[in-house]
Motif scaffolding. Structure first.
Motif, PDB file in Angstrom:
ATOM      1  N   CYS A 104      30.319  30.848  38.565  1.00 16.88           N
ATOM      2  CA  CYS A 104      31.808  30.047  38.444  1.00 16.88           C
ATOM      3  C   CYS A 104      32.868  30.918  39.231  1.00 16.88           C
ATOM      4  N   VAL A 105      32.694  31.840  39.555  1.00 17.18           N
ATOM      5  CA  VAL A 105      34.002  32.549  40.236  1.00 17.18           C
ATOM      6  C   VAL A 105      33.635  32.985  41.676  1.00 17.18           C
ATOM      7  N   ALA A 106      34.719  32.500  42.493  1.00 24.30           N
ATOM      8  CA  ALA A 106      34.800  32.735  44.026  1.00 24.30           C
ATOM      9  C   ALA A 106      34.622  34.145  44.417  1.00 24.30           C
ATOM     10  N   ASP A 107      33.973  34.140  45.474  1.00 21.23           N
ATOM     11  CA  ASP A 107      34.164  35.650  46.003  1.00 21.23           C
ATOM     12  C   ASP A 107      35.467  36.208  46.311  1.00 21.23           C
ATOM     13  N   ALA A 108      35.742  37.386  46.255  1.00 20.41           N
ATOM     14  CA  ALA A 108      37.058  37.836  46.636  1.00 20.41           C
ATOM     15  C   ALA A 108      38.225  37.100  45.950  1.00 20.41           C
ATOM     16  N   SER A 109      38.178  36.806  44.455  1.00 22.14           N
ATOM     17  CA  SER A 109      39.173  35.921  43.755  1.00 22.14           C
ATOM     18  C   SER A 109      39.656  36.791  42.424  1.00 22.14           C
ATOM     19  N   LEU A 110      39.215  37.757  42.241  1.00 23.81           N
ATOM     20  CA  LEU A 110      39.500  38.624  40.981  1.00 23.81           C
ATOM     21  C   LEU A 110      40.423  40.059  41.172  1.00 23.81           C
ATOM     22  N   ASP A 111      41.400  40.113  40.694  1.00 25.77           N
ATOM     23  CA  ASP A 111      42.372  41.488  40.885  1.00 25.77           C
ATOM     24  C   ASP A 111      41.458  42.607  39.985  1.00 25.77           C
ATOM     25  N   ARG A 112      40.958  42.250  38.820  1.00 24.28           N
ATOM     26  CA  ARG A 112      40.281  43.290  38.017  1.00 24.28           C
ATOM     27  C   ARG A 112      39.344  42.846  37.194  1.00 24.28           C
ATOM     28  N   VAL A 113      38.154  43.712  37.390  1.00 29.78           N
ATOM     29  CA  VAL A 113      37.263  43.402  36.338  1.00 29.78           C
ATOM     30  C   VAL A 113      37.097  44.322  35.224  1.00 29.78           C
ATOM     31  N   LEU A 114      37.104  44.099  33.957  1.00 33.99           N
ATOM     32  CA  LEU A 114      37.056  45.106  32.589  1.00 33.99           C
ATOM     33  C   LEU A 114      35.707  44.977  31.955  1.00 33.99           C
ATOM     34  N   LEU A 115      35.070  46.213  31.768  1.00 37.96           N
ATOM     35  CA  LEU A 115      33.883  46.405  31.117  1.00 37.96           C
ATOM     36  C   LEU A 115      34.126  47.635  29.984  1.00 37.96           C
TER      37      LEU A 115
END
Length: 240
Positions: A130-141
């Motif tokens: 569902c998420v395009a490549d190079a589209s997120l500014d942050r990923v949180l875990l």
């Protein structure tokens, strides 16, 4: 809330494929009336479906804004706090625990937040489908299951395959922010991410960063601090 990432066998000319990917451990739990009401009323407004596939989040939110993807938001308290504190940013949270989803949706409606969207399924499936490549500014875990026993370490979400999947989805300059209260897992995260291509550790000494102000402190974390437990934050920036 995490399971394992493994590499499927390769065939000639093909890149490695991820298989048996799960970002969670299913937990039983009954919804309160408030959580159930939050889920029923909030899902049509904020809920997203894995089956809908690749999404244009700029179109969905109606703007182009910094975008955060959170894996396993639990009961949603931190997500709500971050979204309320940064209305200029958009947040996509993923959680399989239905009471937690209901609680977050109820909170989003109560606070009139418009910068949150929610999936209730495996977060890694969402990243892949569902998420395009190079589209997120942050990923949180934040505070994933550490799988304490040695024979279960292969089930930890932070593995080489996870690092590569996150790298693909982050923009250049985007950041993976992880936190754990289990030092051996922090050391595992550091080892995996230090070896992962395309990332740079943002810690000045190459280990852990001080707790960032933007990460809310949970009740669980405060209780742990009173008991003398530590918390380790790691930030890795995509550079390639």
């Amino acid at each position: 809330m995490t399971d394992d990432i493994q590499q499927a066998p390769e065939t000639a000319g093909e890149a490695p494929r991820l298989r048996t990917i799960k970002s969670f451990v299913m937990r039983a739990g009954r919804m309160t009336e408030g959580q159930q009401r939050g889920f029923e009323q909030g899902w049509p407004k904020f809920g997203l479906e894995l089956a809908d596939g690749l999404r244009d989040f700029d179109q969905m939110f109606g703007r182009r804004a910094p975008r955060t993807f959170e894996i396993g938001f639990g009961m949603g308290h931190s997500t709500l706090e971050m979204a309320a504190a940064a209305p200029e940013q958009d947040f996509i949270g993923v959680e399989v625990h239905k009471p937690g989803v209901g609680a977050l949706l109820a909170g989003a409606m109560a606070q009139n937040l418009t910068n949150i969207r929610v999936y209730s399924c495996d977060a890694l499936d969402v990243l892949r489908q569902c998420v395009a490549d190079a589209s997120l500014d942050r990923v949180l875990l934040f505070f994933p299951d550490p799988w304490h026993k040695s024979r279960h370490h292969k089930r930890r979400i932070v593995q080489a395959g996870f690092a590569e999947l996150v790298r693909q989805k982050l923009k250049i300059g985007g950041v993976l922010h992880m936190a754990t209260d289990w030092q051996p897992y922090a050391e595992h995260m550091l080892e995996v991410m230090s070896a992962a291509p395309g990332f740079r550790n943002l810690a000045a000494d190459g280990t852990y960063v001080p707790r960032p102000e933007e990460r809310p402190v949970t009740k669980f974390e405060r209780r742990g601090e009173r008991l003398g437990h530590g918390v380790w934050d790691l930030k890795f920036e995509r550079i390639d």
